[in-house]
Design a protein around this motif. Structure first.
Motif, PDB file in Angstrom:
ATOM      1  N   ARG A 247       0.839  -1.204   0.000  1.00  0.00           N
ATOM      2  CA  ARG A 247       0.000   0.000   0.000  1.00  0.00           C
ATOM      3  C   ARG A 247       0.875   1.256   0.000  1.00  0.00           C
ATOM      4  NH1 ARG A 247      -5.441   0.671   0.795  1.00  0.00           N
ATOM      5  NH2 ARG A 247      -5.649  -1.557   1.246  1.00  0.00           N
ATOM      6  N   ASN A 248       1.966   1.218   0.732  1.00  0.00           N
ATOM      7  CA  ASN A 248       2.882   2.372   0.732  1.00  0.00           C
ATOM      8  C   ASN A 248       3.449   2.631  -0.666  1.00  0.00           C
ATOM      9  OD1 ASN A 248       2.577   2.892   3.442  1.00  0.00           O
ATOM     10  ND2 ASN A 248       4.386   1.744   4.069  1.00  0.00           N
ATOM     11  N   LEU A 249       3.916   1.549  -1.320  1.00  0.00           N
ATOM     12  CA  LEU A 249       4.503   1.706  -2.653  1.00  0.00           C
ATOM     13  C   LEU A 249       3.469   2.173  -3.667  1.00  0.00           C
ATOM     14  CD1 LEU A 249       6.807  -1.451  -2.831  1.00  0.00           C
ATOM     15  CD2 LEU A 249       7.530   0.932  -2.698  1.00  0.00           C
ATOM     16  N   LEU A 250       2.252   1.632  -3.571  1.00  0.00           N
ATOM     17  CA  LEU A 250       1.221   2.024  -4.521  1.00  0.00           C
ATOM     18  C   LEU A 250       0.817   3.488  -4.333  1.00  0.00           C
ATOM     19  CD1 LEU A 250      -0.597   1.113  -6.811  1.00  0.00           C
ATOM     20  CD2 LEU A 250      -2.239   0.297  -5.123  1.00  0.00           C
ATOM     21  N   ALA A 251       0.683   3.925  -3.069  1.00  0.00           N
ATOM     22  CA  ALA A 251       0.341   5.333  -2.816  1.00  0.00           C
ATOM     23  C   ALA A 251       1.455   6.257  -3.288  1.00  0.00           C
ATOM     24  CB  ALA A 251       0.075   5.528  -1.327  1.00  0.00           C
ATOM     25  N   ALA A 252       2.724   5.861  -3.039  1.00  0.00           N
ATOM     26  CA  ALA A 252       3.850   6.683  -3.487  1.00  0.00           C
ATOM     27  C   ALA A 252       3.917   6.749  -5.013  1.00  0.00           C
ATOM     28  CB  ALA A 252       5.144   6.102  -2.928  1.00  0.00           C
ATOM     29  N   THR A 253       3.563   5.629  -5.690  1.00  0.00           N
ATOM     30  CA  THR A 253       3.574   5.623  -7.151  1.00  0.00           C
ATOM     31  C   THR A 253       2.500   6.558  -7.707  1.00  0.00           C
ATOM     32  OG1 THR A 253       4.329   3.327  -7.091  1.00  0.00           O
ATOM     33  CG2 THR A 253       3.464   4.137  -9.174  1.00  0.00           C
ATOM     34  N   TYR A 254       1.304   6.502  -7.118  1.00  0.00           N
ATOM     35  CA  TYR A 254       0.246   7.419  -7.551  1.00  0.00           C
ATOM     36  C   TYR A 254       0.648   8.880  -7.304  1.00  0.00           C
ATOM     37  CZ  TYR A 254      -3.263   3.807  -8.450  1.00  0.00           C
ATOM     38  OH  TYR A 254      -3.970   2.761  -8.983  1.00  0.00           O
ATOM     39  N   PHE A 255       1.276   9.133  -6.150  1.00  0.00           N
ATOM     40  CA  PHE A 255       1.697  10.496  -5.816  1.00  0.00           C
ATOM     41  C   PHE A 255       2.756  10.993  -6.807  1.00  0.00           C
ATOM     42  CE2 PHE A 255       4.188  13.650  -3.486  1.00  0.00           C
ATOM     43  CZ  PHE A 255       3.187  14.487  -3.027  1.00  0.00           C
ATOM     44  N   GLN A 256       3.673  10.076  -7.197  1.00  0.00           N
ATOM     45  CA  GLN A 256       4.707  10.436  -8.159  1.00  0.00           C
ATOM     46  C   GLN A 256       4.110  10.700  -9.543  1.00  0.00           C
ATOM     47  OE1 GLN A 256       7.885   7.623  -8.244  1.00  0.00           O
ATOM     48  NE2 GLN A 256       9.262   8.956  -9.401  1.00  0.00           N
ATOM     49  N   GLN A 257       3.012  10.008  -9.849  1.00  0.00           N
ATOM     50  CA  GLN A 257       2.321  10.241 -11.103  1.00  0.00           C
ATOM     51  C   GLN A 257       1.353  11.434 -11.026  1.00  0.00           C
ATOM     52  OE1 GLN A 257       2.756   8.345 -14.096  1.00  0.00           O
ATOM     53  NE2 GLN A 257       4.567   7.820 -12.909  1.00  0.00           N
ATOM     54  N   GLN A 258       1.445  12.194  -9.910  1.00  0.00           N
ATOM     55  CA  GLN A 258       0.636  13.398  -9.675  1.00  0.00           C
ATOM     56  C   GLN A 258      -0.858  13.086  -9.560  1.00  0.00           C
ATOM     57  OE1 GLN A 258       1.629  16.267 -12.692  1.00  0.00           O
ATOM     58  NE2 GLN A 258       3.741  16.543 -11.935  1.00  0.00           N
ATOM     59  N   ASP A 259      -1.147  11.849  -9.190  1.00  0.00           N
ATOM     60  CA  ASP A 259      -2.531  11.469  -8.895  1.00  0.00           C
ATOM     61  C   ASP A 259      -2.693  11.492  -7.374  1.00  0.00           C
ATOM     62  OD1 ASP A 259      -5.100  10.552  -8.907  1.00  0.00           O
ATOM     63  OD2 ASP A 259      -4.709   8.762 -10.101  1.00  0.00           O
ATOM     64  N   VAL A 260      -2.740  12.708  -6.813  1.00  0.00           N
ATOM     65  CA  VAL A 260      -2.745  12.877  -5.365  1.00  0.00           C
ATOM     66  C   VAL A 260      -4.047  12.356  -4.759  1.00  0.00           C
ATOM     67  CG1 VAL A 260      -2.544  14.560  -3.500  1.00  0.00           C
ATOM     68  CG2 VAL A 260      -1.219  14.865  -5.604  1.00  0.00           C
ATOM     69  N   LEU A 261      -5.144  12.556  -5.455  1.00  0.00           N
ATOM     70  CA  LEU A 261      -6.439  12.124  -4.934  1.00  0.00           C
ATOM     71  C   LEU A 261      -6.488  10.604  -4.784  1.00  0.00           C
ATOM     72  CD1 LEU A 261      -9.301  12.853  -4.093  1.00  0.00           C
ATOM     73  CD2 LEU A 261      -9.969  12.692  -6.503  1.00  0.00           C
ATOM     74  N   MET A 262      -5.961   9.881  -5.772  1.00  0.00           N
ATOM     75  CA  MET A 262      -5.954   8.419  -5.696  1.00  0.00           C
ATOM     76  C   MET A 262      -5.065   7.937  -4.563  1.00  0.00           C
ATOM     77  SD  MET A 262      -7.413   5.903  -7.145  1.00  0.00           S
ATOM     78  CE  MET A 262      -7.303   4.118  -7.003  1.00  0.00           C
ATOM     79  N   ALA A 263      -3.921   8.592  -4.393  1.00  0.00           N
ATOM     80  CA  ALA A 263      -3.031   8.226  -3.294  1.00  0.00           C
ATOM     81  C   ALA A 263      -3.695   8.483  -1.949  1.00  0.00           C
ATOM     82  CB  ALA A 263      -1.724   9.002  -3.405  1.00  0.00           C
ATOM     83  N   GLN A 264      -4.386   9.601  -1.839  1.00  0.00           N
ATOM     84  CA  GLN A 264      -5.052   9.941  -0.584  1.00  0.00           C
ATOM     85  C   GLN A 264      -6.164   8.933  -0.267  1.00  0.00           C
ATOM     86  OE1 GLN A 264      -6.260  13.994  -0.499  1.00  0.00           O
ATOM     87  NE2 GLN A 264      -7.179  13.882   1.545  1.00  0.00           N
ATOM     88  N   GLN A 265      -6.958   8.586  -1.259  1.00  0.00           N
ATOM     89  CA  GLN A 265      -8.031   7.620  -1.043  1.00  0.00           C
ATOM     90  C   GLN A 265      -7.480   6.248  -0.649  1.00  0.00           C
ATOM     91  OE1 GLN A 265     -10.284   7.595  -4.658  1.00  0.00           O
ATOM     92  NE2 GLN A 265     -11.268   9.581  -4.255  1.00  0.00           N
ATOM     93  N   LEU A 266      -6.367   5.878  -1.254  1.00  0.00           N
ATOM     94  CA  LEU A 266      -5.751   4.585  -0.951  1.00  0.00           C
ATOM     95  C   LEU A 266      -5.280   4.531   0.496  1.00  0.00           C
ATOM     96  CD1 LEU A 266      -4.940   1.926  -2.438  1.00  0.00           C
ATOM     97  CD2 LEU A 266      -2.700   2.952  -2.779  1.00  0.00           C
ATOM     98  N   LEU A 267      -4.683   5.644   0.987  1.00  0.00           N
ATOM     99  CA  LEU A 267      -4.189   5.680   2.366  1.00  0.00           C
ATOM    100  C   LEU A 267      -5.329   5.736   3.378  1.00  0.00           C
ATOM    101  CD1 LEU A 267      -1.206   8.113   1.788  1.00  0.00           C
ATOM    102  CD2 LEU A 267      -1.062   5.669   2.305  1.00  0.00           C
TER     103      LEU A 267
END
Length: 396
Positions: A247-267
């Motif tokens: 989950r950490n890696l997936l959220a960081a990957t979304y954040f790096q892809q500038q998909d902040v909303l998806m990363a936030q929802q995942l966390l």
């Protein structure tokens, strides 16, 4: 005229003589029939080949096989050598699990004693007598003997002798089977399944599959293959939603892809599954600080989780508290940071700023001096500390 005639005659005679000489000198070759000669030669060669082949293969011809009468006689002699076994198989079938050949031979040798040999000889004689009787008499006599034996109580010695005798009699029949046969009780028992072992093997294979997917995702991130990494990490979370690293890696990957909303929802979804995971809370706090939602950070980094807190936890909490004008919480956080990294001047400067905001000017002045003495501050921080020192001197 006569002279001319004589000359013509002479000429004719000469010509005839020459013709005869020429015809006598020409050799006319006789005409031969080559087809007849070739046929004779081939016939001779074929006869030679046939004779040579017969000479080679005749010594290797198979010996004459015995006639059917001889084979039947040999079969009858072979079958007549075991009259006792056939009679015993027809009259008293023994139901018992067969043994391997080596165990049968050992048991037969161990049971072969003079008493057993005499017993066997007597039984063979009785069986031979039974063979001579009619079939109905044999069955009736066997029934009477069976009832008599059942009415009596057999002693251990008699039982062992009978078992040995039955083993010896049925040995030829048992030897015919190539593999041991299971007993009836063993065949009826169903196989016992160990559910615990099956569950452990399933869990082990599941863990191995997750480990392989996580390894592939890390390799994909190293080569910037973000789509492949997202697919593998999503598959892991579908199988095991509480997996922290995935989950950490997936959220960081979304954040790096500038998909902040998806990363936030995942966390947020991960915190609902397991509220005790500090890593998910700190990662979400970073996103909230970027969005300047400092109160949300303080709600995430609660005092209950402080025993598990690390350096990043105190930095985020102190920064959020100071920006939210909650300097008491900021003082506690930056005090922890000065203990963890006492050589970092920025923590002393942040601590002095909170003291200054609370009106503790003496402590603030001292802490500003400590931060300047340690050095390592950037120009803006240094300017701020000097200005506050000048202002505090005037205030004090």
């Amino acid at each position: 005229m006569s002279v001319i005639n004589n000359m013509l005659k002479n000429i004719d005679q000469r010509q005839n003589a020459q013709r005869k000489q020429q015809s006598a000198g020409v050799a006319i070759t006789p005409v031969r029939d080559y087809h007849d000669v070739l046929f004779k030669v081939l016939s001779v060669l074929l006869a030679i080949v046939i004779i040579f082949t017969a000479y080679l293969y005749l010594p290797f011809a198979q010996a004459p096989q015995p006639s059917s009468d001889t084979a039947e006689k040999a079969h009858a002699v072979k079958n007549s050598s075991q009259p006792v076994e056939i009679a015993q198989a027809k009259i008293t079938p023994v139901i018992k699990p067969l043994k391997p050949l080596n165990e049968e031979s050992t048991a037969a040798e161990a049971a072969y004693t003079p008493a057993v040999a005499q017993k066997k000889l007597a039984q063979e004689q009785s069986n031979n007598a039974l063979l001579k009787q009619p079939k109905d008499e044999v069955i009736q006599q066997h029934a009477v003997e069976k009832d008599t034996l059942l009415s009596k109580k057999n002693s251990p010695t008699e039982t062992s002798v009978k078992v040995a005798a039955s083993t010896e009699i049925n040995a030829p029949l048992e030897a015919k089977s190539s593999t041991p046969v299971k007993s009836i009780t063993q065949a009826e028992q169903p196989p016992v399944e160990n559910k615990l072992v099956k569950t452990a093997s399933v869990k082990q294979s599941k863990a191995q599959r997750i480990a392989q997917q996580l390894k592939r995702a890390k390799q994909a991130l190293e080569f910037a293959l973000y789509d492949d990494a997202i697919n593998d990490l999503t598959a892991i979370l579908q199988t095991q939603p509480e997996h922290i690293e995935a989950r950490n890696l997936l959220a960081a990957t979304y954040f790096q892809q500038q998909d902040v909303l998806m990363a936030q929802q995942l966390l947020v979804a991960g915190i609902k599954i397991n509220p005790e995971v500090v890593q998910w809370r700190t990662m979400l706090s970073k996103i909230l600080i970027m969005q300047q939602e400092y109160e949300g950070v303080l709600k995430l980094l609660i005092a209950k989780l402080e025993p598990q807190a690390n350096l990043e936890f105190w930095i985020l909490k102190g920064t959020a508290a100071q920006n939210a004008q909650q300097h008491q919480i900021a003082l506690a956080s930056f005090t922890q940071l000065t203990q963890l990294q006492p050589q970092q001047a920025k923590w002393w400067l942040a601590l002095a700023t909170s003291k200054d905001a609370l009106g503790e000017f003496a402590d603030a002045k001292h802490l500003y001096k400590v931060a300047l003495d340690l050095g390592g501050l950037n120009a803006a921080m240094t300017q701020h500390a000097l200005q506050r020192l000048v202002a505090l001197k005037e205030a004090v």
